[in-house]
Design an enzyme around this catalytic site. Sequence first.
Site, PDB file in Angstrom:
ATOM      1  N   ASP A 146       0.783  -1.234   0.000  1.00 15.02           N
ATOM      2  CA  ASP A 146       0.000   0.000   0.000  1.00 15.02           C
ATOM      3  C   ASP A 146       0.822   1.295   0.000  1.00 15.02           C
ATOM      4  O   ASP A 146       0.259   2.381  -0.167  1.00 15.02           O
ATOM      5  CB  ASP A 146      -0.981  -0.001   1.186  1.00 15.02           C
ATOM      6  CG  ASP A 146      -0.284  -0.218   2.528  1.00 15.02           C
ATOM      7  OD1 ASP A 146       0.874   0.203   2.697  1.00 15.02           O
ATOM      8  OD2 ASP A 146      -0.922  -0.810   3.430  1.00 15.02           O
ATOM      9  N   HIS A 161       6.497  -7.834  -1.396  1.00 18.10           N
ATOM     10  CA  HIS A 161       5.446  -8.182  -2.358  1.00 18.10           C
ATOM     11  C   HIS A 161       5.149  -7.059  -3.352  1.00 18.10           C
ATOM     12  O   HIS A 161       4.098  -7.062  -3.987  1.00 18.10           O
ATOM     13  CB  HIS A 161       4.180  -8.612  -1.609  1.00 18.10           C
ATOM     14  CG  HIS A 161       4.389  -9.865  -0.813  1.00 18.10           C
ATOM     15  ND1 HIS A 161       3.615 -10.217   0.271  1.00 18.10           N
ATOM     16  CD2 HIS A 161       5.297 -10.853  -0.949  1.00 18.10           C
ATOM     17  CE1 HIS A 161       4.052 -11.371   0.770  1.00 18.10           C
ATOM     18  NE2 HIS A 161       5.074 -11.772   0.049  1.00 18.10           N
TER      19      HIS A 161
HETATM   20  P1  NAD Z   1      -2.768 -11.451   7.270  1.00 18.23           P
HETATM   21  O1  NAD Z   1      -4.046 -10.859   6.836  1.00 18.23           O
HETATM   22  O2  NAD Z   1      -2.503 -12.864   6.965  1.00 18.23           O
HETATM   23  O3  NAD Z   1      -2.638 -11.295   8.853  1.00 18.23           O
HETATM   24  C1  NAD Z   1      -2.800 -10.064   9.488  1.00 18.23           C
HETATM   25  C2  NAD Z   1      -2.459 -10.260  10.954  1.00 18.23           C
HETATM   26  O4  NAD Z   1      -2.420  -8.990  11.565  1.00 18.23           O
HETATM   27  C3  NAD Z   1      -3.474 -11.108  11.702  1.00 18.23           C
HETATM   28  O5  NAD Z   1      -2.762 -12.048  12.490  1.00 18.23           O
HETATM   29  C4  NAD Z   1      -4.217 -10.082  12.586  1.00 18.23           C
HETATM   30  O6  NAD Z   1      -4.587 -10.618  13.821  1.00 18.23           O
HETATM   31  C5  NAD Z   1      -3.177  -9.031  12.778  1.00 18.23           C
HETATM   32  N1  NAD Z   1      -3.688  -7.672  12.954  1.00 18.23           N
HETATM   33  C6  NAD Z   1      -4.735  -7.065  12.313  1.00 18.23           C
HETATM   34  N2  NAD Z   1      -4.830  -5.789  12.700  1.00 18.23           N
HETATM   35  C7  NAD Z   1      -3.850  -5.596  13.631  1.00 18.23           C
HETATM   36  C8  NAD Z   1      -3.435  -4.480  14.410  1.00 18.23           C
HETATM   37  N3  NAD Z   1      -4.048  -3.290  14.333  1.00 18.23           N
HETATM   38  N4  NAD Z   1      -2.371  -4.651  15.248  1.00 18.23           N
HETATM   39  C9  NAD Z   1      -1.749  -5.845  15.366  1.00 18.23           C
HETATM   40  N5  NAD Z   1      -2.106  -6.937  14.659  1.00 18.23           N
HETATM   41  C10 NAD Z   1      -3.136  -6.802  13.798  1.00 18.23           C
HETATM   42  O7  NAD Z   1      -1.621 -10.491   6.721  1.00 18.23           O
HETATM   43  P2  NAD Z   1      -0.155 -10.838   6.219  1.00 18.23           P
HETATM   44  O8  NAD Z   1       0.519 -11.733   7.191  1.00 18.23           O
HETATM   45  O9  NAD Z   1       0.467  -9.556   5.878  1.00 18.23           O
HETATM   46  O10 NAD Z   1      -0.387 -11.666   4.881  1.00 18.23           O
HETATM   47  C11 NAD Z   1      -1.325 -11.215   3.918  1.00 18.23           C
HETATM   48  C12 NAD Z   1      -0.751 -10.970   2.534  1.00 18.23           C
HETATM   49  O11 NAD Z   1      -1.674 -10.154   1.829  1.00 18.23           O
HETATM   50  C13 NAD Z   1       0.534 -10.232   2.533  1.00 18.23           C
HETATM   51  O12 NAD Z   1       1.398 -10.968   1.761  1.00 18.23           O
HETATM   52  C14 NAD Z   1       0.249  -8.881   1.870  1.00 18.23           C
HETATM   53  O13 NAD Z   1       1.027  -8.734   0.704  1.00 18.23           O
HETATM   54  C15 NAD Z   1      -1.164  -8.921   1.403  1.00 18.23           C
HETATM   55  N6  NAD Z   1      -2.013  -7.813   1.923  1.00 18.23           N
HETATM   56  C16 NAD Z   1      -1.562  -6.539   1.934  1.00 18.23           C
HETATM   57  C17 NAD Z   1      -2.339  -5.514   2.426  1.00 18.23           C
HETATM   58  C18 NAD Z   1      -1.784  -4.092   2.438  1.00 18.23           C
HETATM   59  O14 NAD Z   1      -0.918  -3.777   1.626  1.00 18.23           O
HETATM   60  N7  NAD Z   1      -2.231  -3.243   3.360  1.00 18.23           N
HETATM   61  C19 NAD Z   1      -3.626  -5.777   2.911  1.00 18.23           C
HETATM   62  C20 NAD Z   1      -4.089  -7.101   2.871  1.00 18.23           C
HETATM   63  C21 NAD Z   1      -3.264  -8.109   2.373  1.00 18.23           C
END
Ligand code: NAD
Length: 241
Positions: free
Chosen positions: A107, A122
């Site tokens: 993002d 990524h």
């Molecule tokens: P994930 O969705 O698998 O896990 C997110 C984790 O963060 C969860 O364990 C959740 O409990 C925790 N979480 C959520 N909000 C939180 C907060 N405020 N404070 C602390 N913990 C919190 O995410 P991931 O491990 O990054 O894997 C998902 C994949 O999808 C990544 O490879 C990424 O590239 C992509 N992705 C990116 C975005 C982005 O760019 N913002 C958003 C969604 C997915």
Amino acid sequence: MNAIQTLQQYIDESRRIVFFGGAGVSTESGIKDFRGVDGLYHLKYKYNPETILSRSFFLSRPDEFFEFYQDKIVQPTLNAAPNIAHKTLAKLEAMGKLTAVVTQNIDGLHQMAGSKNVLELHGSIHRNYCMKCGQKYDLEPVKNADGIPKCQCGGTIRPEVVLYEEPLDETVITKTVQAISEADLLIVGGTSLTVYPAAGFLDFYNGNRLVVINLDNTSYDSKAALTINGKIGEVLGQITL
Ligand code: NAD
Ligand code: ZN
């Protein structure tokens, strides 16, 4: 000492901090994660995000890919601003205490907060290119496209985002391994640590101060010197710099 005081002490005593994060870092900016309680996995789609965001799906059904990508990935990001977690990390770097932010996010919010050395495992929605002529683009043609974004040459413009089934960039891998292996403090936050090879890079940490800040439990909690179950923005917002 409570957990925040311990984290404060770790940060005060460190000079080569590396932060390793994921989608949970941006949920407090209003961008949904995948696996958290409000994540995209829990919405009802025909396909789950990992299927749609895969190379084979992108190549075989680009129209459906871009519909999901524009609606669920690009649009929420356009209205998002860095939160206190992004800002605290940028400040730590400016103070000369943090060497790198390694992120699975696409993002661009870390850079928007002022971080300079951001290793985007990524890729980024902000970099795009034509698959036919190689012309580079920013987000404009993708966010404004009605359907599949097209280059002037007729080729498809795709995001420089690593889709499932695609390899990570070698240069980013090398820099990530180096930063983590040289870190004196490794803070992991907002990631389920289920996406590989990204999560595997944590194994290159040689220190004894691994901190995990996450809402849900992770498979690395047992290896951590400190585990904080909480929101990353709320936690890092309590650190005095
Ligand atoms: P994930 O969705 O698998 O896990 C997110 C984790 O963060 C969860 O364990 C959740 O409990 C925790 N979480 C959520 N909000 C939180 C907060 N405020 N404070 C602390 N913990 C919190 O995410 P991931 O491990 O990054 O894997 C998902 C994949 O999808 C990544 O490879 C990424 O590239 C992509 N992705 C990116 C975005 C982005 O760019 N913002 C958003 C969604 C997915
Ligand atoms: Zn082109």
